[in-house]
Design an enzyme around this catalytic site. Structure first.
Site, short mmCIF file in Angstrom:
data_model
loop_
_atom_site.label_atom_id
_atom_site.label_comp_id
_atom_site.label_asym_id
_atom_site.label_seq_id
_atom_site.Cartn_x
_atom_site.Cartn_y
_atom_site.Cartn_z
N HIS A 37 -1.57 3.05 2.62
CA HIS A 37 -1.27 2.19 3.88
C HIS A 37 -2.87 2.36 5.13
O HIS A 37 -2.80 1.70 6.29
CB HIS A 37 -0.18 2.84 4.85
CG HIS A 37 0.89 2.66 3.81
ND1 HIS A 37 1.57 1.30 4.07
CD2 HIS A 37 1.38 4.22 3.51
CE1 HIS A 37 2.82 1.98 3.45
NE2 HIS A 37 3.13 3.16 3.04
N ARG A 45 -7.94 -10.07 5.84
CA ARG A 45 -6.22 -10.37 6.40
C ARG A 45 -5.87 -10.96 5.96
O ARG A 45 -5.06 -11.58 7.02
CB ARG A 45 -6.74 -9.35 7.79
CG ARG A 45 -7.20 -8.22 8.30
CD ARG A 45 -7.05 -8.20 9.64
NE ARG A 45 -5.98 -7.98 9.95
CZ ARG A 45 -5.32 -8.07 11.69
NH1 ARG A 45 -6.20 -7.56 11.90
NH2 ARG A 45 -4.12 -6.93 11.71
N ASP A 46 -6.30 -12.41 4.95
CA ASP A 46 -5.06 -13.17 4.82
C ASP A 46 -4.55 -12.72 2.88
O ASP A 46 -4.69 -12.05 2.86
CB ASP A 46 -6.18 -14.00 4.28
CG ASP A 46 -7.41 -14.29 3.08
OD1 ASP A 46 -7.46 -12.97 3.05
OD2 ASP A 46 -7.75 -14.67 3.40
N LYS A 64 5.18 -4.35 -5.74
CA LYS A 64 5.84 -3.29 -4.48
C LYS A 64 5.91 -4.62 -3.68
O LYS A 64 5.59 -6.11 -3.01
CB LYS A 64 4.87 -3.07 -3.51
CG LYS A 64 5.74 -2.11 -2.28
CD LYS A 64 4.54 -0.27 -1.93
CE LYS A 64 4.88 0.30 -1.16
NZ LYS A 64 4.58 1.27 -0.52
N CYS A 104 1.63 -6.84 3.70
CA CYS A 104 1.66 -7.74 2.63
C CYS A 104 3.25 -7.93 2.28
O CYS A 104 3.90 -6.43 2.32
CB CYS A 104 0.49 -7.17 1.36
SG CYS A 104 -0.70 -6.77 2.23
N HIS A 137 5.08 9.65 5.60
CA HIS A 137 5.29 7.64 5.39
C HIS A 137 5.67 7.24 6.20
O HIS A 137 4.92 7.53 7.49
CB HIS A 137 6.85 8.52 4.95
CG HIS A 137 7.73 7.66 4.67
ND1 HIS A 137 7.60 6.56 3.46
CD2 HIS A 137 9.15 6.27 5.68
CE1 HIS A 137 8.60 5.89 3.38
NE2 HIS A 137 9.27 5.36 5.09
#
Length: 145
Positions: A37, A45-46, A64, A104, A137
């Site tokens: 993360h 950032r695309d 994921k 994402c 988390h």
């Protein structure tokens, strides 16, 4: 013969500064949190950013479904576990202010690589679980807070 507290005090103070990094290094859950993360300086950032980062971080076997990258310093993220966060639900903390993030989302199809992702970027408060003052988390179910 009485010993002065000087040397003992020095050892104690040095121990205080040496302990937190050691705790972080020995916490596999914190390391995993950072791998999944944390990205302080994102490029793009695309959708291509998501596909590249998810591959680099080994989050694509299987693909994921959702993963959020937080774009800030580790100190600011850790602060949510303390003075920069508030209790949220059971055993979670919510940041007092928004963070820049990229989420994402898997586009669907096969859960096997190659994985394709759709990126959405913006600012939002983050919800995390903490262990010994370290985030371990990110609660992906709380996205629009």
């Amino acid at each position: 013969m009485a010993m002065s507290p000087g040397p003992l005090l020095l050892v104690f103070v040095l121990g205080l500064f040496a302990t937190p990094p050691t705790l972080a290094q020995n916490n596999p859950r914190y390391k995993k949190f950072l791998t999944q993360h944390y990205d302080a300086n994102p490029t793009g950032r695309d959708d291509r950013y998501c596909e590249r980062k998810m591959n680099e971080r080994h989050l694509t076997s299987p693909c994921k479904d959702v993963n959020t990258f937080i774009h800030d310093s580790t100190n600011n993220i850790k602060a949510v576990c303390g003075e920069k966060g508030s209790p949220y639900g059971e055993n979670l903390r919510i940041s007092d202010s928004p963070f820049q993030v990229t989420t994402c989302k898997h586009r669907g199809g096969s859960p096997r690589p190659p994985c394709r992702y759709r990126a959405s970027s913006g600012y939002r408060r983050i919800v995390i679980a903490c262990e010994n003052g370290f985030p371990v988390h990110l609660d992906e179910s709380v996205i629009n807070v």
